[in-house]
Enzyme design. Sequence first.
Site, mmCIF file in Angstrom:
data_model
loop_
_atom_site.group_PDB
_atom_site.id
_atom_site.type_symbol
_atom_site.label_atom_id
_atom_site.label_comp_id
_atom_site.label_asym_id
_atom_site.label_seq_id
_atom_site.Cartn_x
_atom_site.Cartn_y
_atom_site.Cartn_z
ATOM 1 N N LYS A 45 4.332 -16.558 -0.575
ATOM 2 C CA LYS A 45 4.716 -15.165 -0.826
ATOM 3 C C LYS A 45 3.455 -14.347 -1.129
ATOM 4 O O LYS A 45 2.600 -14.760 -1.911
ATOM 5 C CB LYS A 45 5.697 -15.083 -1.998
ATOM 6 C CG LYS A 45 6.030 -13.651 -2.379
ATOM 7 C CD LYS A 45 7.464 -13.470 -2.809
ATOM 8 C CE LYS A 45 7.657 -12.027 -3.285
ATOM 9 N NZ LYS A 45 8.600 -11.278 -2.488
ATOM 10 N N CYS A 134 4.653 -5.022 5.353
ATOM 11 C CA CYS A 134 5.700 -4.653 4.391
ATOM 12 C C CYS A 134 5.990 -3.154 4.448
ATOM 13 O O CYS A 134 5.091 -2.344 4.205
ATOM 14 C CB CYS A 134 5.270 -5.052 2.981
ATOM 15 S SG CYS A 134 6.535 -4.648 1.758
ATOM 16 N N LYS A 172 -0.342 -10.369 10.263
ATOM 17 C CA LYS A 172 1.107 -10.145 10.367
ATOM 18 C C LYS A 172 1.374 -8.672 10.631
ATOM 19 O O LYS A 172 0.943 -7.800 9.880
ATOM 20 C CB LYS A 172 1.821 -10.599 9.099
ATOM 21 C CG LYS A 172 3.339 -10.513 9.223
ATOM 22 C CD LYS A 172 4.035 -11.315 8.149
ATOM 23 C CE LYS A 172 5.554 -11.190 8.250
ATOM 24 N NZ LYS A 172 6.236 -11.995 7.239
#
Lengths: 442, 445
Positions: A45, A134, A172
């Site tokens: 995480k 995110c 990512k």
Amino acid sequence: MADLKINFAGIKSPNPFWLASGPPTNSGYQIMKAFDAGWGGAVWKTMGLPVVNSSSRYAGIDFGDTRMMGFSNIELISDRPLSHNLKELEEVKKYFPENPVIASLMVDTREEWHRVVKDAENAGADGLELNFGCPHGMCERGMGSAVGQEPDVLKLIVSWVMEVATKPVIVKLTPNVTDITDSAIAAKEGGGNAISLINTFQSIMGVDIDNFTPYPVVDGKGTNGGYCGPAVKPIALNMVRNCAQSPYIGLPVSGIGGVSNWRDAVEFILMGASTVQVCTAVMHYGFGIIRRLTSGLSDYMDSKGFANVSDMVGKALKNTVAWEDLNLNYNVIAEIDNKKCIGCMLCYAACEDGAHQAIGIGSNGSRVPFIIEENCVGCNLCSLVCPVEGCITMVESKSNTGFESWKDRTASGNIPKTFDDPLAGGLSHRVTEIEKALRKMK
Amino acid sequence: MSDFRKPLNEQEFEKNFAPINPPMDQTQAMVESSRCLFCFDAPCIKACPTRIDIPLFIRQISTGNLTGSARTIYESNYFGNACGKVCPVDVLCEGACVFNHVNEKPIEIGRLQSHAATYVIENEIALFKPGELNKKRVAIIGAGPAGISCACELRRYGYEVDIYEAKNCPTGLTLHGVAPYKITNEEAVREAEFLQKQLGFVIKYNSPVSKYEQFKKLENEYDAIFIGIGLGETVSMNIKGEDLENCIGAVEYIEDVKIKKYLANSGRKVVVIGGGNTAMDAASEAARMGAERVWLSYRRSRADMPAYGFEYELAKKVCVEPLFNTMPVEILGNGMVEAIRLAPTEVVDGKVIVKKDEIFTIECDMVIKATGQEKQNVLLDIIDGFEFDANGKTIIDSESFRAVNTKYFIAGDVINGGSEIVNAVAEAVMAAEGIHKFLSKEMNQ
């Protein structure tokens, strides 16, 4: 038996199933449990400056009695101190040296990036994943998808990381962009070793219609969150395919987005991914799903004769073409198996109101519909709504001749050029019995 | 041997008579309603005598609109909850479900229907409003499914409605004639009260209408009269010993169990005569009342038995023993039933032949006659203007249910010979429309 071992940009893994960065990889305890259950790798995480989270955090979309067809969260990156995470990472590596642990990172300045990259590598991380995806909470602070949406900034930060990184760096990507290949190219130009996609979609999951608040509700208010789960798979597949097919990228792809079963994983791999990452399905069913994933993939590979995962990566890419390259001379026609038909007439309703009026119903009270071949354009709709396995099939037309794509037709000038051009594809489609549409009016 | 001990108190009675289709909770309703395919021109709708838009109400359940779902149900059927529990769904809506063609369990329409109906009843959500008063009055005889349905429909048109009921509670056979494991008295009464509260029809209990003068009085006071009185008492078998104590009619027995519950009179060894659904119910109930043995004597074969297959299965499940091809000849006893003499039968060219030389005796302490109910012709015959055909059926207009040349309308068991609640509701609503047309014409003149 197929060999599930992979080498992803230099990161070796016993199988291609990795836990995506998220709540299931929040602690060493969880990751050890996952490896013990059979997961190949795990992306920790996202670590950075610890955050403070809200309660509640998640929301789901159900479809009928199926829970969590879609899922969303407003949770931020790890809220645990960096040293706790890294100490546990070290511990995990002691117990599971063969299973790669990737450190997902998200910080702000060049100095911070240098610091966390070094710390993660020192703790034993096998690779680094830069969280530029995110779409909630962090992007407002200039991180996450705020970076992913600006190719120049993305490229710059990747280059900062590459200044100190000795382990493979995975970038990512956020899907909250018009063309994800722009971000992927920037990742490559910045020096990244691989890309992973997709992160979640900015979303409002639904509205509490009694209290006029979006979900998830935090003390009477809500905010946009990150959307994921089975519902996003088709969009993720297309983005993976776009990156895999781009001649300007050429980086290994880790596929993420709604992977819930082995078939999803195979699809991602056939579209160019060489590992897949899973989060929502684990949040729904726990780490135990790994047994179904690995056995499904292994059985599929055996049945297809693939010895290694790398043999099948991107296998479907050559058949994934632009619309203009499809054969327009090819026709399929629906065929109803009268013996299998249960008479629900969903195909009739769908075709009659939603498509091309190519299904008729018997006048003798029979509930088995029939295809009106001259109206059938082969759209598939009837076979999609039919609840009986194998009852409606799309059969190749016997009159199919040769190959001619839109590109070919454009080249030979054989395309409609005026608004009323007789070359219009739907030239013959006109239902003249208007009175049938006006039953109530009569 | 049956599995039930004689219930000695309310709790034991409720245990023995536990609902065979228990209520669904929200989760079950969600899962079940999600299975519905939402067929086009759905066959379940056609199979329902009241033509409830079943896929619509199911979709309304699955999308969290229980009030809308209940409205869909009640717009077509005022006995929505009762029918969900009592209807022979296997031969109606659920029997028509397309899932039957793929050996998939049909959608549990009945239970879903009761789920939505119960929601509005328990939460007292009104679905209807009475129409503006039109100054016409209608009397209804009988507060059963037909009478109450007719009353509801007429109140929505704006008629003033008084129901005359012989017994002291509403819903007729729904309460008195349906086995407790299908619907409880409380459930039946609550539905009637739910409707009455919204639509405001008057029910005058303990008010039988059976005399010529009474009918005349109603004719003078009301603009139209609806008759929904059901059938009469159990038909006599015309054999010796029928007057012995504990030889009773099935309808009377079922009513006794429904009202007195564990205190109802029931035998240890019971013989039920008949092969219809009422016989199956009576036999099942006798077993659940703790009888050691229950026999079912039917004069023809299993294949000829008119009871629905699932009703027979229900009886078999509680160990009812069939005696097919037998017929009662005499009931023996001294004041009380002590035994019954049965003769084997043979069906030759469709006729039942009794083998008198093979008569056998079964010791029993109760005989329940489920041999059908009397027609109400004696009563109807006293009404001026009523005409009967050669078969003794009241001559009515098939659309309006109006007895020819009278201000009487008549529907339900009394006219159809004994059918389901759902049939009575469907007919009564048509009759109400007939009354409305009949009186509108008068109003316009």
